[in-house]
Design a protein around this motif. Structure first.
Motif, short mmCIF file in Angstrom:
data_model
loop_
_atom_site.label_atom_id
_atom_site.label_comp_id
_atom_site.label_asym_id
_atom_site.label_seq_id
_atom_site.Cartn_x
_atom_site.Cartn_y
_atom_site.Cartn_z
N VAL A 230 0.78 -1.23 -0.16
CA VAL A 230 0.00 0.12 -0.13
C VAL A 230 0.88 1.17 0.07
N GLY A 231 2.04 1.36 0.97
CA GLY A 231 2.81 2.32 1.06
C GLY A 231 3.50 2.59 -0.57
N LEU A 232 3.71 1.62 -1.15
CA LEU A 232 4.68 1.94 -2.28
C LEU A 232 3.69 2.27 -3.36
N LEU A 233 2.67 1.65 -3.39
CA LEU A 233 1.75 2.24 -4.64
C LEU A 233 1.14 3.67 -4.30
N HIS A 234 1.06 4.10 -3.18
CA HIS A 234 0.63 5.42 -2.82
C HIS A 234 1.68 6.28 -3.07
N GLU A 235 3.23 6.06 -2.73
CA GLU A 235 3.94 6.84 -3.46
C GLU A 235 4.19 6.81 -4.76
N LEU A 236 4.15 5.91 -5.47
CA LEU A 236 4.40 5.87 -7.00
C LEU A 236 3.37 6.27 -7.71
N ILE A 237 2.13 6.32 -7.20
CA ILE A 237 0.95 6.56 -8.01
C ILE A 237 0.12 7.51 -7.47
N GLY A 238 -0.30 7.29 -5.87
CA GLY A 238 -1.18 8.09 -5.31
C GLY A 238 -0.71 9.41 -5.47
N HIS A 239 0.34 10.06 -5.11
CA HIS A 239 0.84 11.46 -5.22
C HIS A 239 0.51 11.90 -6.53
N ALA A 240 0.61 11.14 -7.64
CA ALA A 240 0.70 11.79 -8.98
C ALA A 240 -0.85 11.95 -9.30
N LEU A 241 -1.66 11.55 -8.50
CA LEU A 241 -3.28 11.50 -9.04
C LEU A 241 -3.62 12.80 -7.88
N GLU A 242 -2.99 13.29 -6.99
CA GLU A 242 -3.42 14.28 -6.21
C GLU A 242 -3.47 15.71 -7.08
N ALA A 243 -4.53 16.52 -6.69
CA ALA A 243 -4.86 17.54 -7.51
C ALA A 243 -3.82 18.67 -7.46
N ASP A 244 -3.22 18.64 -6.07
CA ASP A 244 -2.39 19.79 -6.50
C ASP A 244 -1.09 19.67 -7.17
N ASN A 245 -0.76 18.51 -7.59
CA ASN A 245 0.44 18.35 -8.53
C ASN A 245 -0.10 18.98 -9.63
N PHE A 246 -1.33 18.89 -10.25
CA PHE A 246 -1.63 19.34 -11.54
C PHE A 246 -1.73 20.68 -11.45
N ALA A 247 -2.36 21.20 -10.24
CA ALA A 247 -2.53 22.76 -9.98
C ALA A 247 -1.18 23.36 -10.07
N MET A 248 -0.02 22.83 -9.73
CA MET A 248 1.39 23.41 -9.61
C MET A 248 2.02 22.97 -10.75
N ARG A 249 1.46 22.19 -11.64
CA ARG A 249 2.15 21.81 -12.90
C ARG A 249 3.72 21.26 -12.55
N SER A 250 3.52 20.60 -11.71
CA SER A 250 4.92 20.01 -11.27
C SER A 250 5.57 18.84 -12.33
N ASP A 251 7.16 19.02 -12.21
CA ASP A 251 7.81 18.21 -13.22
C ASP A 251 7.29 16.70 -13.29
N TYR A 252 7.07 16.17 -11.80
CA TYR A 252 6.73 14.88 -11.80
C TYR A 252 5.55 14.44 -12.61
N VAL A 253 4.54 15.18 -12.41
CA VAL A 253 3.36 14.95 -13.47
C VAL A 253 3.57 15.14 -14.83
N ALA A 254 4.19 16.31 -15.06
CA ALA A 254 4.62 16.39 -16.69
C ALA A 254 5.45 15.13 -17.24
N GLY A 255 6.12 14.60 -16.44
CA GLY A 255 6.87 13.50 -17.04
C GLY A 255 6.42 12.05 -17.23
N LEU A 256 4.90 12.11 -16.66
CA LEU A 256 4.60 10.72 -16.88
C LEU A 256 3.79 10.64 -18.15
#
Length: 256
Positions: A230-256
């Motif tokens: 659960v912890g691994l999936l949360h870190e790898l996938i869960g954070h990428a699905l959080e809205a603040d990553n899209f709102a901040m246009r983070s490099d993490y989301v842009a690289g997926l």
């Protein structure tokens, strides 16, 4: 580790304030709950024996939740807003708020943070950088509701963390360590040994990482237990699905 609770002066005062709120909110409500809190949080951050930042945050007030006519309502009140509580709900507004109990005085924190230079590891080599954080929390809460719940307690917690960084062959390696204590004596004992022990373990972990060598390229099946998976999936996938990553246009989301 379960939180340790005590009942110092001020706990009964918070209970009295929460009970006062219930007596006013619960006259017509199907259910009412009052949560009174008085919290002091202190954080001190140091780098290589120098204080970087100190934060002292007191927090106090009352939160109320009621169910009236099948509808839930909630609101937080600061200490200054407490006299207006009887007019917020559909409770009996004829009940005056003049008999509001006195809010408890500030508790005796009895906490002195570790001096910045007391974190330094004596005789540690080779050179390293050491970042440390010490957090102190003294929280007193009281909960009263119309179902007969009446509970209060105080929790005292001290947490110390250290992050050591070493440079080896142009690469930087980190080591982490932490220490936690709960209870009435948290932060008042072993002040000389514990901070340096926490820092020393972090430095040792950083050196261990620097000495590690690559064991070759191969594939090995790995099975994770439920909590680790659960912890691994949360870190790898869960954070990428959080809205603040899209709102901040983070490099993490842009690289997926």
């Amino acid at each position: 580790m379960a939180a340790t609770t005590t009942r110092p002066t001020g706990t009964e005062d918070l209970l009295e304030t929460a009970q006062w709120a219930i007596e006013r909110l619960g006259t017509r409500a199907q259910y009412a709950q009052a949560y009174a809190e008085r919290t002091l949080e202190v954080r001190v951050e140091c780098l290589d024996g120098e204080v970087l930042a100190t934060c002292v945050e007191p927090r106090e007030g009352l939160a109320c939740m009621v169910r009236e006519d099948g509808r839930w309502r909630h609101r937080a009140f600061s200490v200054a807003q407490l006299p207006s509580l009887p007019t917020w709900s559909a409770a009996d507004r004829s009940v005056p708020g003049a008999d509001l109990p006195a809010w408890p005085d500030a508790p005796d924190a009895r906490f002195t943070p570790v001096a910045a230079r007391d974190w330094l590891v004596r005789g540690a080599a080779p050179a390293h950088s050491l970042r440390t954080m010490e957090d102190f929390t003294l929280r007193t809460i009281a909960v009263v509701d119309t179902d007969g719940v009446r509970s209060a307690g105080t929790t005292r917690v001290v947490r110390r963390r250290a992050e050591a960084t070493v440079t080896h062959d142009g690469n930087r390696y980190r080591g982490l360590s932490r220490w936690l204590q709960r209870g009435p004596g948290a932060g008042t004992a072993d002040r000389d040994a514990v901070p340096q022990d926490v820092a020393r373990i972090a430095v040792e972990h950083a050196h261990d990482s620097a000495r590690a060598t690559l064991g070759g390229r191969h594939r090995t099946p790995v099975v994770f237990g439920p909590s680790a998976a659960v912890g691994l999936l949360h870190e790898l996938i869960g954070h990428a699905l959080e809205a603040d990553n899209f709102a901040m246009r983070s490099d993490y989301v842009a690289g997926l």
